[in-house]
Every structure is written in C-alpha cells, then in structure tokens.
Design an enzyme around this catalytic site. Sequence first.
Site, mmCIF file in Angstrom:
data_model
loop_
_atom_site.group_PDB
_atom_site.id
_atom_site.type_symbol
_atom_site.label_atom_id
_atom_site.label_comp_id
_atom_site.label_asym_id
_atom_site.label_seq_id
_atom_site.Cartn_x
_atom_site.Cartn_y
_atom_site.Cartn_z
ATOM 1 N N ALA A 46 0.831 -1.206 0.000
ATOM 2 C CA ALA A 46 0.000 0.000 0.000
ATOM 3 C C ALA A 46 0.865 1.255 0.000
ATOM 4 C CB ALA A 46 -0.926 0.004 1.215
ATOM 5 N N ASN A 124 4.927 -12.440 -1.642
ATOM 6 C CA ASN A 124 3.684 -13.221 -1.658
ATOM 7 C C ASN A 124 3.652 -14.210 -2.821
ATOM 8 O OD1 ASN A 124 2.602 -11.967 -3.970
ATOM 9 N ND2 ASN A 124 1.554 -10.403 -2.784
ATOM 10 N N HIS A 581 -2.283 -13.550 5.931
ATOM 11 C CA HIS A 581 -3.182 -12.436 5.648
ATOM 12 C C HIS A 581 -3.567 -11.679 6.920
ATOM 13 C CE1 HIS A 581 -4.746 -14.774 1.865
ATOM 14 N NE2 HIS A 581 -3.568 -14.225 1.663
#
Length: 645
Positions: A46, A124, A581
């Site tokens: 982000a 990831n 997560h």
Amino acid sequence: MSPLSVKAVLALAALVPAVLGGGIVSDPSVFASKCFDYIVVGGGTAGLAVAERLSENSNIVVGVIEAGQHLPNDPLIFTPALFGYAQSQPTYDWMLETVPQTALDGKVLEQPRGKILGGSSALNYMAFDRGSKAEYDAWTKFGGSDWSWSGLLPYIKKAEHVHGAVVTTPWNDPKTVDTSVEGVTGPIQVSYNDWYSDITKPYLNTGSSLGINLSTTPDNGNATGVYNCKMSVDRTTGRRSYAANTYHTIASSRSNYWVLLGAEATKIVTTGSNYKRDDASVASADSTDSTTTDSASRKSVTATGVTFKVGSKSYTVKLKKEVIVSCGSLKTPQLLELSGIGNKDILKKYGITPLVDLPGVGENLQDHVFVPNSFALKPGYTTFDILNNDPTFAAQQNATYYKNGTGIYAATHSAFAFFDLQTFLPQSTVNSLLKTAISEAGSAGPSPLEQTAFNIQANAIQNTDLGQVEIIMYPGHFSPTPAVPGTSYISILMALQRPWSRGSVHIGSNNATAPPVIDPQYLSNDFDMQVMIKACQFARKIAQTAPLKNAIASFQDPPANTTSDAAWEAYVKDAVEPVYHPAGTAALGARADGGVVDSRLKVYGTTNIRVADASIIPLEPAAHLQSTVYGIGEKAAAMIAADNS
Ligand SMILES: Cc1cc2nc3c(=O)[nH]c(=O)nc-3n(C[C@H](O)[C@H](O)[C@H](O)COP(=O)(O)OP(=O)(O)OC[C@H]3O[C@@H](n4cnc5c(N)ncnc54)[C@H](O)[C@@H]3O)c2cc1C
Ligand SMILES: *[C@@H]1O[C@H](CO)[C@@H](O)[C@H](O)[C@H]1NC(C)=O
Ligand SMILES: *[C@@H]1O[C@H](CO)[C@@H](O)[C@H](O)[C@H]1NC(C)=O
Ligand SMILES: *[C@@H]1O[C@H](CO)[C@@H](O)[C@H](O)[C@H]1NC(C)=O
Ligand SMILES: *[C@@H]1O[C@H](CO)[C@@H](O)[C@H](O)[C@H]1NC(C)=O
Ligand SMILES: *[C@@H]1O[C@H](CO)[C@@H](O)[C@H](O)[C@H]1NC(C)=O
Ligand SMILES: *[C@@H]1O[C@H](CO)[C@@H](O)[C@H](O)[C@H]1NC(C)=O
C-alpha cells in the site's frame, strides 16, 4: 527515459542534491535534511501505491522510509515457481513469529512479512483475487458509505492491468477483460498462467460433482465457486509484478519522490497531546466520538517528523503535511504505540507517555489459516514435483524461462475454490457450529467493533453464499512429511476464510527495533477448529470421489489411519499454518467502538497521521489480500490529495 538522460540526471543530482534528487537516496543524512510534505513509513504494497500517486502532483515532495532493500533482479523475488524461497531469510523477511498458541498446544508459527522495497508484495505467492461484493459492503458498518464495494472497486481497478487468457485454460477463461469490474490501465500486471498440471481437470470435475461450480467471473462481486486465479505476473516477461517494479519504478523518475532504504522508523515525532491523566472530560469526549469526525474541541496530536534508525544511528526528518503509516498489520501498531498512540495501560507498562488513548491499536487481529491434505498420485501426471524429480526437464524449463519468460517456472498454482459451509455440512451441523461461534466469541469480551463483525459473520453463515472455506489446490507436494522421490502429488489446502478467533499485536518493550508480540489466537474459537477439522475430512472425500479418485495412489498427509475425531484434531493442530493475511489491527471504525482510523483513514486524536495498509480492514474478505490492499493504497492517496487541496 534514455540511458543518456538518466546519466545526465544523476550527474546533475550529484552536483545539486538538495534541489534535484528523486528515486532512491543513499545518504540518510541527505534524506533527513529534507522537509517533506508527506512521509510514507513503509515502502510496501500500500505504501508505494500511496507514495506514487501523491507524487503525481509535482508541487509536493514525498519521502518514503523503508527498512528493506530493493531487489527486483533477484530470481527468488521475480520467479513465480520459486515462490516461498525468499521466506525465512533475513535479506527479505522480517522473520516475525507468534507467541506460543494456546489452542495449538503451544505451537509457535512463523509470520513472514516482506522487509524489502515492495513489502509483502515481493514475498507473496502472487494470487490476485478479491472478495465478494457483500464482504466489502459490510465495511460500511465500520467506515461509512465510502467503504463499500462501489466505493473501493474504482481503486482496486486503478491499481491493476488485467490481461485475458493467452492459452486455452482448463476453465476456458475469457481472452477478453470485463472492464466494468477489471482495470486495464493500472501498474500491476495481472495475468493467467500459461502452464497447467494435467491433474487440474480431474480435480475440477470432482469439485463440480460435489457442488463446487466452475466460475470464470470471480471478479464480478461473486467470488465463490472454483476459479482460475489470476496472478500478479507480467506475462510478457514471466516475472512477478509487484509494488517495487511498478509503482516505485514509475515514481522514481520524478524529482519529488525520495526513498530511503535500510531505514527503520522508530517514532513519529509529534506536538500536543490528546490525553490527560485522570481527565474525566477527555474520557467522556472520547466515548462520544463519531465514526467520521474527530471532536474539534478535543486537543489533537500533530506529527512534525519521523525518527528512523540506519544501523545504530538515529535521524529525524521533518514533515509539513502528513505522515502515512504503511508498515503492514504486524508493524503499524508497533510504530503507533512507540509514538504514544494506543492503549494507555500498554504504553505506560513500557514507559511510553500516552498521547492518544486508543485501545483499538493492535487489537482485532484476524488471519486466514490453512491445513494441507496431500495425496500421492499414480504415475503419469505432471505436477510441480517434476522440478525435483526430473533435473534434466527442470534445466530445460529454466533455460526456456530465462530465454522466453514462459514455461513451468513462469507459473504458480491457481485453482482456488471458495464456498459456504452448507456445501459440505448438513444445516444442523452448521447451526450447532454457529451456536458455538457466537457463545465463545461473546465470552472472549469483544469490543463493539468486533461484536459488529461477529453479527455480520453470523448472518452471512445463514443467509449468504460467501466463501467460508477456501481450497487452494497445489498440483505438487505441499504438506508436513517429506515428498517421496519420484512421486507426484496433489495437495488440497483447506483454508478458513471467516474466522471467529481474534488476536492482538503489541509492543513487548520500548525497544523500537525489537519484534512485536504477536498473538493471533489461531483456532481459539472452537468454531474455527471444528470447521478446519470438517474441511479436512471434506478434502479426503474429494480425493475419494471420481474422477480424481482414479488418479490417487495413496494418502500422504494426514495418513490413512487418521480417522478418529481425536486424530483429526491432532492433525489439524500439528499441520495448521497461516495463509499470511493478517489484518484489522488499526481498523476502520468508530473510536468508541474500538476503531483506530476514521473513514478518511486518519488516526483518532491526531490531525495528520493516517494509516494505509491491511491494518485498516475491519473484517477480512474471503480472498487473498493484495488486490484489496492496493485498492486501499489507491483510495488513501485520493483521499489525502482531496483533503489537502
Ligand atoms: C509469504 C506470503 C504469501 C502471501 N501470498 C499472497 C498471495 O498469494 N496473494 C495475495 O493476495 N496476498 C498474499 N499475501 C498477503 C499480501 O501480500 C499482504 O496482505 C499485503 O502485501 C500486505 O500489504 P501491506 O501494505 O499491508 O504491508 P507490506 O506490504 O508488508 O508493507 C509493509 C512495509 O513496511 C516496511 N516496514 C515495516 N515497519 C517498518 C519500519 N518501522 N520502518 C520502515 N519500514 C517498515 C516493511 O519492510 C514493508 O516494506 C501473502 C503474504 C505473505 C507474507
Ligand atoms: C451449482 O450449479 C448448480 C446447477 O446450475 C446449481 O443448482 C447449484 O446451486 C450451484 N451450486 C452453488 C453452490 O452455487
Ligand atoms: C456465484 O458463482 C457460483 C460459481 O459460478 C455459482 O454457482 C453461484 O450460483 C453464484 N451465486 C450467485 C448468487 O449468483
Ligand atoms: C536458471 O538459469 C539461470 C540463468 O542461466 C541461472 O542463473 C539459474 O541458476 C538457473 N536456475 C536453476 C534453478 O537452475
Ligand atoms: C515463447 O513465448 C511465447 C509467448 O510469449 C510462446 O508463444 C512461445 O511458445 C514460447 N516459446 C517457447 C520455446 O517456449
Ligand atoms: C533491541 O532489540 C534488538 C532486536 O531484537 C536487539 O538486537 C537489541 O539488542 C535490543 N536493544 C536493547 C537496548 O535491548
Ligand atoms: C498411522 O500410520 C503412520 C504411518 O503412516 C504411523 O506412523 C502411525 O503410528 C499410525 N498411527 C496410528 C494411530 O496407528
């Protein structure tokens, strides 16, 4: 930009570093001598989206503080089939871990997090999907109307460039893109695999016969069924597409975008205080705060800079407008707490003066977990195991990958299924599990924010076909006991999507570079434990149902003699792992309910500190998180720009 002009810019930058600059700065004292309009702490998934979008405005200057290095040319980062190899290595990973988990007989679990430019998007497994519409619409209960499917979708789309299928897939996925729900102009390249194991078709056919229908439209608001998950892989190169080789690359040509690597933020420097010891009026003002407005009459904290460490040296860099905390769900609460923002009792315990008493910081931690179930296949199937079993083939594939960007090394597993409990359990069992969930969640002393989430979860179980359980099908060996050489496997990973367990992450000392204390309380609500057990039993049923059944030679994990309830429970406790997560630890929500940020992502009690990362998610969707997190970054940037214009 041509190589020549890059050289010219670098030469100029060396002459007048204080005027020009941009991209990666190597000298921390040069970075610290600046006064940035915005400082983004954490150059992750982000954070880089926020920084890149803010720096589109050439009138403002953005600084990014990132603890890790920039390694886009490292094969462990860019090669899809080598996912997981960078984990547990300090070059790439914070290597955090949980405290002993009570419900798992004291087991300690790894909590990998990218410590690298790009953050966890560098580490990831590249699955690129999203949840169902109802799951985002549920966020309106926490963050108001902006935080809904229609409020977030434009930003999820803005981050992505989705490409249609290039080969005929086992699902017959479309070669064209549905631009009403999928973005085609964003920086993150999203594509289908071009290699599939031949075990995929029998698996899909067995799934359909058990009520798990094929879907080729998982992005349209209904994310259930079994679908071919798209990957954050640039199909033209066969390489991972992630925040550092997209957002960062785009922004690094701008002179108003500065990144400092290898720098660990230790504190947000502030003025003012929102907290007065034993001040009843502040306490009552706190409890009447609304979701969207911070009471103007209450004194607020204002960030003026950020302190960071490079090696053993500390620096402080000043800021004019705002600091955006994007350290991820496991590190964002730590930085807030070190800065005096959090539960006053926890802060005082470690000698930190409370500036904002915000008990929601570090609470509401939720995560997906999975339990692997693996089965040895009869000879004749090609799975990822071939990379270990056939070195000649692996070398050929590697050569193709390096020459052409294609082949098995450019692929990862992509058959993901999401379905409700009723798909594999009778309604009477669902009812009794739900009763357990509600009563155990209630007796754990939930915050009002957590209780709101539980009410939504209870309703979803009975009334909506959402993904309660996910199956990640890995065509290859993926389970606790070692692979038998020469054997191929199918691994059926059963993952819990809407857990009722809630944990926490907090500082455990005032040492800013010590790891946080992470207690996810995995499977502590017995609903979560029982659903995992029953889901694993369903995995075995899948393996025993034709046509997949005809391909299975034997049960690997758990072994065939796992039949009693006690043996299944022991297996689940032993084999359960996180899906990585973690979310919810600086959640959107009303201050009085346990929220940490308001609907503009501003931290309560502050004028200019925002959070933009997975921590703001109040209730996790049934999906892998990266696409949602990019959307949060994009939306945060738009909000920050609007609020400062
Ligand atoms: C191993 C693994 C596999 C995953 N697989 C998938 C998948 O297949 N699909 C999917 O959608 N999601 C997957 N996820 C989850 C997804 O990648 C994350 O949810 C997402 O990337 C989180 O983004 P973020 O911005 O919240 O945090 P991050 O991307 O982790 O960014 C945080 C950044 O802050 C930096 N930082 C932290 N503290 C400090 C500090 N004090 N000072 C300076 N810098 C700091 C970190 O180094 C990092 O760069 C996976 C995650 C992991 C770890
Ligand atoms: C799967 O499809 C069948 C036939 O179209 C339908 O009856 C069934 O409800 C679907 N299953 C789910 C879980 O949606
Ligand atoms: C969602 O998609 C699945 C898979 O295609 C399908 O079975 C199901 O009926 C759909 N649900 C709704 C509500 O449309
Ligand atoms: C693949 O080929 C590259 C380039 O020749 C080489 O650097 C790398 O080590 C090879 N990888 C494997 C797994 O063989
Ligand atoms: C090289 O890649 C193209 C697509 O990018 C593909 O069509 C072709 O088959 C590949 N060649 C080899 C030898 O794999
Ligand atoms: C702080 O924590 C780090 C990382 O665990 C450790 O190396 C360091 O010695 C600690 N510092 C102090 C003063 O305890
Ligand atoms: C189950 O089988 C495994 C070998 O596959 C063996 O090690 C284990 O002891 C057996 N357990 C029981 C309860 O029989």
